[in-house]
Each structure stands twice: as structure tokens, then as C-alpha cells.
Design a protein around this motif. Structure first.
Motif, PDB file in Angstrom:
ATOM      1  N   LEU A   1       0.545  -0.999  -0.135  1.00 28.66           N
ATOM      2  CA  LEU A   1       0.172   0.291  -0.087  1.00 28.66           C
ATOM      3  C   LEU A   1       0.861   1.262  -0.143  1.00 28.66           C
ATOM      4  O   LEU A   1       0.751   2.622  -0.813  1.00 28.66           O
TER       5      LEU A   1
ATOM      6  N   HIS B   1       1.505  -8.534  -4.235  1.00 25.68           N
ATOM      7  CA  HIS B   1       0.510  -9.675  -4.435  1.00 25.68           C
ATOM      8  C   HIS B   1       1.055 -10.840  -4.809  1.00 25.68           C
ATOM      9  O   HIS B   1      -0.107 -11.654  -5.016  1.00 25.68           O
TER      10      HIS B   1
ATOM     11  N   THR C   1     -10.328 -13.319  -5.215  1.00 18.65           N
ATOM     12  CA  THR C   1      -9.269 -11.120  -5.068  1.00 18.65           C
ATOM     13  C   THR C   1      -7.681 -11.536  -5.513  1.00 18.65           C
ATOM     14  O   THR C   1      -7.214 -11.141  -6.204  1.00 18.65           O
TER      15      THR C   1
ATOM     16  N   LEU D   1      -5.137 -10.658  -8.202  1.00 17.28           N
ATOM     17  CA  LEU D   1      -4.125  -9.353  -8.072  1.00 17.28           C
ATOM     18  C   LEU D   1      -2.792 -10.037  -8.349  1.00 17.28           C
ATOM     19  O   LEU D   1      -2.546  -9.852  -8.698  1.00 17.28           O
TER      20      LEU D   1
ATOM     21  N   VAL E   1       0.148  -3.248 -11.409  1.00 11.19           N
ATOM     22  CA  VAL E   1      -1.000  -3.089 -10.195  1.00 11.19           C
ATOM     23  C   VAL E   1      -0.282  -2.048  -8.786  1.00 11.19           C
ATOM     24  O   VAL E   1       0.577  -1.260  -8.470  1.00 11.19           O
ATOM     25  N   ARG E   2      -2.295  -1.490  -9.112  1.00 10.00           N
ATOM     26  CA  ARG E   2      -1.956  -0.479  -7.874  1.00 10.00           C
ATOM     27  C   ARG E   2      -1.844  -0.846  -7.109  1.00 10.00           C
ATOM     28  O   ARG E   2      -2.455  -1.957  -6.439  1.00 10.00           O
TER      29      ARG E   2
ATOM     30  N   SER F   1      -3.584  -1.413  -3.022  1.00  9.95           N
ATOM     31  CA  SER F   1      -4.838  -1.975  -2.948  1.00  9.95           C
ATOM     32  C   SER F   1      -4.679  -2.155  -1.392  1.00  9.95           C
ATOM     33  O   SER F   1      -4.149  -2.175  -0.648  1.00  9.95           O
TER      34      SER F   1
ATOM     35  N   SER G   1      -7.460  -2.851  -0.033  1.00  7.48           N
ATOM     36  CA  SER G   1      -8.280  -3.953   0.434  1.00  7.48           C
ATOM     37  C   SER G   1      -7.826  -5.464   1.223  1.00  7.48           C
ATOM     38  O   SER G   1      -8.561  -5.640   2.226  1.00  7.48           O
TER      39      SER G   1
END
Length: 154
Positions: free
Chosen positions: A25, A37, A96, A100, A110-111, A113, A115
Motif C-alpha cells: 500500500l 501481490h 481476489t 491480484l 498493479v496499483r 490496493s 483491500s
């Protein structure tokens, strides 16, 4: 002891996932985000899922062979519901994490996240609530507990 070991293993795996999710993050490097990820999915299948299932299974077995029973006392029933809910959410969330990981493995950008951080933090809170219930064992017998004859653990 098996239930405590499985629960602590689950807690440790969640803590590791949370630490990795926070790294992804706050990272500015897309390679770091992608690497995290790609690691979260195998960590989930190798540690989170087995420990969560072991904690659920050992908790059920322990309650059935102890005087506390599975549905006799509210604190045991609440722990069962929390654990089953946590396992169900984890199994659904693994999709999920797989998504990712696929995006990261494909080399796509990949941004960061939020989550994974939110899910891991919520899982830690869930296990801490279960811990508090285990230590303090709040009083209260369910309707099923009142119907059970003394000495029988349902």
C-alpha cells in the motif's frame, strides 16, 4: 493445545499478510507492489487457509468433548460463528488474491490496493474478539443449553 496452536498459526499468518499488504500500500515501486501481490496468494493457500480450517475443526472437536459443548454456552457459539464467518470470507477472498497475483504475474502495472489491508486488519480483530471470549468466557447459556441434561455436552 491443537486448537491454540492452529489459532495462533492463523493469527501469525494474518499478521504476515497484513505487514505485506501495508508494504504494498505504501510502496512507490510498482515492482514491490507486484511482488507483494504475487506472494499473498501462495501465503493464503499455504498458511491462512490450512490454519483457519484447522482452528475451526479443532475448536468444534474440543467443544464436543468438553463440558462447554458446541451450542450450550453463548461464548462458544459466538466463537463458532466468528470462526466459520472468518473461514468463509477468507475462502471467498482467496479469489481476489488470485486475481491480484495474476495481474502482477502478467507484468501489468498493479496499483496499490487498500483491500488486502482492510481484510487482514478485520481478520485480526475477529481473532482478538475470539481470544477475549476464550479468556473471559462470558456467562450465558443458550436455550439449547437449558434443555440439555447435566453432564451432556452438545
Amino acid at each position: 493445545m491443537a486448537h491454540i496452536a492452529a489459532s495462533m498459526g492463523w493469527f501469525g499468518a494474518i499478521a504476515a499478510s497484513l505487514a505485506l499488504a501495508v508494504v504494498a500500500l505504501v510502496a512507490n515501486d510498482p515492482a514491490v507492489i507486484g511482488a507483494v501481490h504475487r506472494v499473498l496468494e501462495p501465503l493464503g493457500w499455504a498458511a491462512l487457509v490450512p490454519f483457519s480450517l484447522a482452528a475451526l475443526a479443532t475448536g468444534v472437536v474440543q467443544s464436543l468433548v468438553s463440558p462447554w459443548g458446541l451450542i450450550r454456552h453463548y461464548w462458544v457459539l459466538n466463537k463458532l460463528v466468528l470462526n466459520a464467518f472468518g473461514v468463509a470470507v477468507l475462502l471467498l477472498y482467496m479469489q481476489t488474491l488470485a486475481g491480484l497475483a495474476r495481474v502482477a504475474a502478467a507484468g501489468d502495472t498493479v496499483r496499490p490496493s487498500l483491500s488486502p489491508v482492510l481484510h487482514a486488519a478485520a481478520a485480526i480483530v475477529l481473532l482478538l474478539i475470539a481470544l477475549v471470549l476464550s479468556v473471559y468466557k462470558p456467562r450465558g447459556i443458550t436455550a439449547w443449553g437449558y434443555r440439555e441434561p447435566a453432564g451432556r455436552a452438545l
